[in-house]
Design a protein around this motif. Structure first.
Motif, PDB file in Angstrom:
ATOM      1  N   LYS A 278      12.638  -6.221   6.140  1.00  0.00           N
ATOM      2  CA  LYS A 278      13.570  -5.351   5.420  1.00  0.00           C
ATOM      3  C   LYS A 278      13.325  -5.410   3.917  1.00  0.00           C
ATOM      4  O   LYS A 278      13.330  -4.380   3.232  1.00  0.00           O
ATOM      5  CB  LYS A 278      15.004  -5.775   5.740  1.00  0.00           C
ATOM      6  CG  LYS A 278      16.056  -4.910   5.057  1.00  0.00           C
ATOM      7  CD  LYS A 278      17.464  -5.374   5.407  1.00  0.00           C
ATOM      8  CE  LYS A 278      18.514  -4.535   4.677  1.00  0.00           C
ATOM      9  NZ  LYS A 278      19.888  -5.020   4.971  1.00  0.00           N
ATOM     10  N   ALA A 279      13.090  -6.621   3.392  1.00  0.00           N
ATOM     11  CA  ALA A 279      12.870  -6.771   1.950  1.00  0.00           C
ATOM     12  C   ALA A 279      11.603  -6.039   1.518  1.00  0.00           C
ATOM     13  O   ALA A 279      11.561  -5.444   0.430  1.00  0.00           O
ATOM     14  CB  ALA A 279      12.788  -8.251   1.589  1.00  0.00           C
ATOM     15  N   ASP A 280      10.562  -6.077   2.359  1.00  0.00           N
ATOM     16  CA  ASP A 280       9.316  -5.378   2.035  1.00  0.00           C
ATOM     17  C   ASP A 280       9.543  -3.871   2.001  1.00  0.00           C
ATOM     18  O   ASP A 280       9.016  -3.174   1.113  1.00  0.00           O
ATOM     19  CB  ASP A 280       8.237  -5.719   3.066  1.00  0.00           C
ATOM     20  CG  ASP A 280       7.840  -7.183   3.026  1.00  0.00           C
ATOM     21  OD1 ASP A 280       7.369  -7.644   1.980  1.00  0.00           O
ATOM     22  OD2 ASP A 280       8.037  -7.855   4.046  1.00  0.00           O
ATOM     23  N   LYS A 281      10.311  -3.356   2.959  1.00  0.00           N
ATOM     24  CA  LYS A 281      10.587  -1.916   2.989  1.00  0.00           C
ATOM     25  C   LYS A 281      11.412  -1.489   1.785  1.00  0.00           C
ATOM     26  O   LYS A 281      11.175  -0.427   1.199  1.00  0.00           O
ATOM     27  CB  LYS A 281      11.286  -1.546   4.295  1.00  0.00           C
ATOM     28  CG  LYS A 281      10.380  -1.676   5.517  1.00  0.00           C
ATOM     29  CD  LYS A 281      11.079  -1.288   6.803  1.00  0.00           C
ATOM     30  CE  LYS A 281      10.133  -1.437   7.991  1.00  0.00           C
ATOM     31  NZ  LYS A 281      10.768  -1.104   9.271  1.00  0.00           N
ATOM     32  N   GLU A 282      12.361  -2.327   1.383  1.00  0.00           N
ATOM     33  CA  GLU A 282      13.164  -2.009   0.206  1.00  0.00           C
ATOM     34  C   GLU A 282      12.295  -2.013  -1.048  1.00  0.00           C
ATOM     35  O   GLU A 282      12.466  -1.170  -1.935  1.00  0.00           O
ATOM     36  CB  GLU A 282      14.305  -3.020   0.077  1.00  0.00           C
ATOM     37  CG  GLU A 282      15.388  -2.853   1.140  1.00  0.00           C
ATOM     38  CD  GLU A 282      16.459  -3.927   1.060  1.00  0.00           C
ATOM     39  OE1 GLU A 282      16.278  -4.895   0.284  1.00  0.00           O
ATOM     40  OE2 GLU A 282      17.471  -3.799   1.771  1.00  0.00           O
TER      41      GLU A 282
ATOM     42  N   LEU B  86       3.637   0.581   2.349  1.00  0.00           N
ATOM     43  CA  LEU B  86       3.792  -0.764   2.931  1.00  0.00           C
ATOM     44  C   LEU B  86       2.452  -1.474   3.106  1.00  0.00           C
ATOM     45  O   LEU B  86       2.396  -2.705   3.164  1.00  0.00           O
ATOM     46  CB  LEU B  86       4.514  -0.679   4.280  1.00  0.00           C
ATOM     47  CG  LEU B  86       6.037  -0.523   4.194  1.00  0.00           C
ATOM     48  CD1 LEU B  86       6.609  -0.207   5.574  1.00  0.00           C
ATOM     49  CD2 LEU B  86       6.680  -1.792   3.627  1.00  0.00           C
ATOM     50  N   MET B  87       1.365  -0.697   3.193  1.00  0.00           N
ATOM     51  CA  MET B  87       0.041  -1.331   3.275  1.00  0.00           C
ATOM     52  C   MET B  87      -0.216  -2.222   2.071  1.00  0.00           C
ATOM     53  O   MET B  87      -0.976  -3.198   2.158  1.00  0.00           O
ATOM     54  CB  MET B  87      -1.051  -0.259   3.368  1.00  0.00           C
ATOM     55  CG  MET B  87      -1.070   0.495   4.668  1.00  0.00           C
ATOM     56  SD  MET B  87      -2.322   1.835   4.633  1.00  0.00           S
ATOM     57  CE  MET B  87      -1.956   2.674   6.169  1.00  0.00           C
ATOM     58  N   GLY B  88       0.421  -1.901   0.948  1.00  0.00           N
ATOM     59  CA  GLY B  88       0.261  -2.727  -0.237  1.00  0.00           C
ATOM     60  C   GLY B  88       0.873  -4.104  -0.112  1.00  0.00           C
ATOM     61  O   GLY B  88       0.570  -4.999  -0.902  1.00  0.00           O
TER      62      GLY B  88
END
Length: 253
Positions: A115-119, A100-102
């Motif tokens: 949520k979209a970032d985690k997916e 997620l750091m990216g």
């Protein structure tokens, strides 16, 4: 992107540590959508070049441009995979958080991933075969698994250019195969990937273009033209004890 500009332009770049030249008069322009290897002996300045492009080291002279602009203005479109040995793997965080750091380059540091970032991050882990390790502490991973996680973090950035410092170093054959598959997928998407590499046996198989470097640039261009016995000898000198497969006409013609 500005029309007519190249992904990475390096002009007359020189870097010195304690007045000792580490890079001298390096100039090249990368084509877009290619896998580009950086090859040379230990101490040739390969990692220094990557860090200089990223603005992590002061330049003695010269300039670097990313699609015609300074790196500071293009940070969000450049992904970076550092050497695994340079990372503190004992830091208490799990695999998903690392990936997620990216996303922070696009979100900004004050906004939390949604949520979209985690997916998206999980999809990146799936690409490198690490989706099942999302909640594993990074300190519990093998070297090859750690390298896959850092590749997933770079993928999560969804960059246009990727700079990778020895991504194949110390990994098992399965991980190396998985990494090169992802790099070829990035190339297929029109992205530019520049990789510090040490294994001469796989250079011709892996890279479209090649920079041979030993403090100064020895040769730069399509691998089929640049990867020759003469250029390798100029790059490595007496430190090159064997020229693998150099008898192949693709190398020597």
């Amino acid at each position: 992107m500005e029309k007519g500009t190249v992904p990475i332009s390096v002009r007359n770049l020189s870097v010195a540590y304690h007045r000792k030249p580490v890079l001298r008069d390096v100039s090249f322009e990368t084509p877009e959508g290619k896998l580009i290897g950086i090859v040379g002996p230990n101490g040739a300045g390969k990692s220094t070049l990557i860090k200089s492009i990223l603005g992590l080291l002061p330049l003695t002279s010269g300039q670097v441009r990313i699609y015609g602009k300074r790196y500071e203005k293009q940070r969000s479109i450049v992904g970076y995979v550092p050497q695994r040995e340079s990372v503190d793997w004992d830091f208490p965080t799990d695999v998903l958080d690392v990936v997620l750091m990216g996303r922070y380059g696009r979100l900004g540091w004050l906004k939390r991933p949604g949520k979209a970032d985690k997916e998206f991050a999980l999809a990146c882990l799936e690409k490198v075969g690490m989706a099942g390790y999302a909640h594993r502490q990074i300190s519990q991973l093998s070297g090859g698994q750690q390298q896959r996680v850092f590749l997933a973090r770079a993928l999560a950035q969804d960059a246009r250019i990727y700079l990778m410092d020895e991504p194949f170093a110390g990994v098992d054959a399965a991980t190396e195969k998985a990494i090169i598959k992802v790099l070829n997928e990035l190339k297929g998407q029109g992205k530019t990937v520049m990789v510090v590499h040490h294994d001469l046996q796989t250079v011709r198989e892996y890279f479209d273009w090649l920079l041979l470097l030993n403090i100064r640039p020895i040769a730069f261009g399509p691998t089929s033209r640049v990867f020759t016995a003469d250029n390798l000898q100029k790059t490595y000198g007496g430190r090159l004890t064997a020229l693998p497969q150099v008898a192949d006409p693709v190398y020597t013609g």
